[in-house]
Structures are given as structure tokens and as C-alpha cells.
Scaffold this motif. Structure first.
Motif, PDB file in Angstrom:
ATOM      1  N   LYS A 114     -42.705  -6.361 -32.426  1.00 45.26           N
ATOM      2  CA  LYS A 114     -43.887  -6.227 -31.585  1.00 45.26           C
ATOM      3  C   LYS A 114     -45.057  -5.778 -32.450  1.00 45.26           C
ATOM      4  N   GLN A 165     -44.996 -10.442 -26.023  1.00 47.66           N
ATOM      5  CA  GLN A 165     -45.028  -9.005 -26.270  1.00 47.66           C
ATOM      6  C   GLN A 165     -43.972  -8.254 -25.469  1.00 47.66           C
ATOM      7  N   GLY A 195     -47.612  -2.055 -26.797  1.00 45.16           N
ATOM      8  CA  GLY A 195     -46.395  -2.778 -27.153  1.00 45.16           C
ATOM      9  C   GLY A 195     -45.568  -3.207 -25.961  1.00 45.16           C
TER      10      GLY A 195
END
Length: 313
Positions: A155, A284, A114
Motif C-alpha cells: 500500500k 488500496q 492506506g
């Protein structure tokens, strides 16, 4: 306020001249720049012209940077192969050490996949985990360093190929233990949850029973006590960094080179090495521009897209 430019310049230069008892500078150039930015921001918020608009202030800052031109210390990134090495050292899932192994696997895979900052990991709640049958797991980031207005970001943690490195599997294993504790179950029930879903040798992420979202505002990542006890409190950013250092040391790497930021730095570096462009990486990481990403690219992946590969040496 308003602070005259001369006063601000005097403040900044006094910080630049401050020396610690060991003879080293008391303030890094980045700290001095950040404080100057904070002063400007306070003026702007109050509707007052910032002292930084005066060219003398900016020239003073440039002078401080030139006089203290030392490379900024950056932690080593944890790349995909490094993550596999660390996770292979956490495959023993017996009580009570297995509880820590499950938590740390989930924490590190979530942080890496993440591209999370330590503070973002610490702030996650159970309700921020959003299962998605097609993609894996979505995680809601309510606020971040570059999102002070709290607009939030989603995310995604995609399904992994191998159970050991599958982010949704790791997160579900940890959530099984957390939910067992939150439901008031005793130690035997937690041990049962550990034995049922804790072993990283098969996928558990596709079970349709896991698609129900948990409406619970309690912390996702939590500190542990002796004997595999999961505390109800929230892990802080420092604790995240300590987990990384401890697991890095256990894998035979130098913990002095790594920190909690190594997970985020590792994602960016690995993405560049794998051919991703900056725009897809920013989706991201949440970066608003390419300036910081270019540092990772330049320092950790200098041969990617570099013509030296094609000169026939």
C-alpha cells in the motif's frame, strides 16, 4: 464430518432462536451465515461435499435472514475534513502528551490513507515501511482478512500537501521516537527527538537520510504508558479502535458513532465522493470485488453520480 444437512439446519435455527437475558437475539444473522460458511469450508478442505450444497441449508439461511431483517449497524466514516479536525486537536507536541499525539497522528493518517483494517495496522513492523523518493512510503501488508494465503500487498502513502496531514511526515515523526527507544536512548534523547521532528509545521518527509530502509522486525505501532513511555509490545486491534474513539471525543464528535473501522470506511467514502472508481479504490483497500464497496457508496455517498443532481430542483 460429514455433517448431514438436517444437523446443520438444526444448528443454525437453534442459534437463530437463542435469546440473551436482555431479550435480544444472541446471534446476528451475519454471525450465523459466517458459521455456516465455516462449516462448508471445513468440509471442502477435507475433500467432502459441503452441507451447504444441499438446497435446504441455503433456504434455511434465507429464512433466518428474512425473519431477522434489521439493518446492519455501520460505523460513521471519518472523511478528510474530519481527519483535519482531529489532527488539529493533536498539534501540541510537548512532553509527555506529545508522544501520544505523534503516535495517534501517525496511526490515524496511516489507517485512513492506506485504508487499513485494524488488524493490518496492528501487524505492521518497522521493516514493513519502505521509503520511496518519488511516491512517499510503501507499506507491506503481509496478510489480511481477504488474503489468508499470505500473498501480501503493498500500500502506498503519498506525500501530502500540508505537513499536518502528510502521511509520510506523520509516520517518520513516530518512527523517530520508536527508534530512539529501540537504540536504548534515555528519556532526554527521546525528548530531543520529539522537539526536533515532532512539530507538524514543516515537512520532514523529503529528507534523503530517511530513504534508508529499516531492517527491524519489531512492531511499528505500540502502546504507551504514563509519562510518555513507549512500550516494546504491539498494539492490538481493540487499542486502535480506542485511539479513534478518544480522539473523536476530544474533537467534539460522538464516539459512539465511530470505531477503528471508521478510518477504512472514511477512505472508501471520501474516494467515492471525490470521483474515484471502484477499481482504483480496490487497489488500496485490497477488496477482491465491488460488493462491499457498493455498500459504502450506497449508504455514505448516495448523491455521487446520482441523476437527482441534474433534475433542476
Amino acid at each position: 464430518m460429514p455433517a448431514p444437512a438436517e444437523v446443520v439446519i438444526g444448528y443454525l435455527t437453534s442459534m437463530a432462536a437463542s435469546i440473551r437475558p436482555d431479550g435480544k437475539p444472541a446471534y446476528a444473522p451475519a454471525t450465523i451465515v459466517r458459521r455456516a460458511s465455516s462449516i462448508n469450508a471445513q468440509h471442502v478442505a477435507a475433500g467432502i461435499a459441503p452441507p451447504g450444497a444441499d438446497g435446504r441449508v441455503s433456504r434455511s439461511i434465507k429464512g433466518i435472514k428474512r425473519s431477522r431483517s434489521t439493518p446492519q449497524r455501520r460505523v460513521a466514516p471519518l472523511l478528510t475534513n474530519d481527519m483535519r479536525l482531529l489532527l488539529e486537536g493533536m498539534t501540541a507536541r510537548t512532553w509527555p502528551d506529545g508522544v501520544g499525539a505523534i503516535r495517534d497522528s501517525a496511526l490515524m493518517l496511516t489507517g485512513f490513507a492506506g485504508a487499513f483494517r485494524r488488524s493490518e495496522l496492528s501487524a505492521l513492523n518497522l521493516s514493513d515501511v519502505i521509503p520511496d523518493p518519488a511516491d512517499g512510503i510503501y507499506l507491506r501488508v503481509r496478510r489480511s482478512k481477504t488474503d489468508q494465503e499470505g500473498e501480501g500487498q503493498i500500500k502506498g502513502l503519498p506525500y501530502g500537501v500540508h505537513p499536518l496531514t502528510c502521511p509520510p511526515c506523520a509516520l517518520y515523526r513516530w518512527m523517530d521516537l520508536v527508534r530512539a527507544i529501540d537504540r536504548g536512548k534515555n528519556r532526554n534523547q527521546v525528548m530531543l527527538a520529539l522537539s526536533k521532528s515532532g512539530q507538524p509545521n514543516s515537512h520532514i518527509c523529503r529528507d534523503v537520510r530517511r530513504l534508508k530502509r529499516i531492517v527491524d522486525e519489531s512492531p511499528l505501532f505500540r502502546p504507551l504508558a504514563g509519562g510518555g513511555v513507549i512500550k516494546p509490545a504491539r498494539m492490538n486491534g481493540h487499542a486502535v479502535g480506542e485511539v479513534v474513539k478518544r480522539r473523536v471525543a476530544a474533537a467534539g464528535l460522538n464516539p459512539d458513532l465511530y470505531s477503528g473501522h471508521s478510518l477504512r470506511a472514511g477512505f472508501v467514502t471520501q474516494a467515492f465522493k471525490s470521483g474515484s472508481d471502484s477499481r482504483s479504490i480496490r487497489r488500496q483497500t485490497g477488496h477482491t470485488g465491488d460488493a462491499i464497496l457498493s455498500v459504502y457508496d450506497r449508504e455514505n455517498a448516495p448523491l455521487e453520480g446520482n441523476a437527482v443532481r441534474n433534475v433542476g430542483l
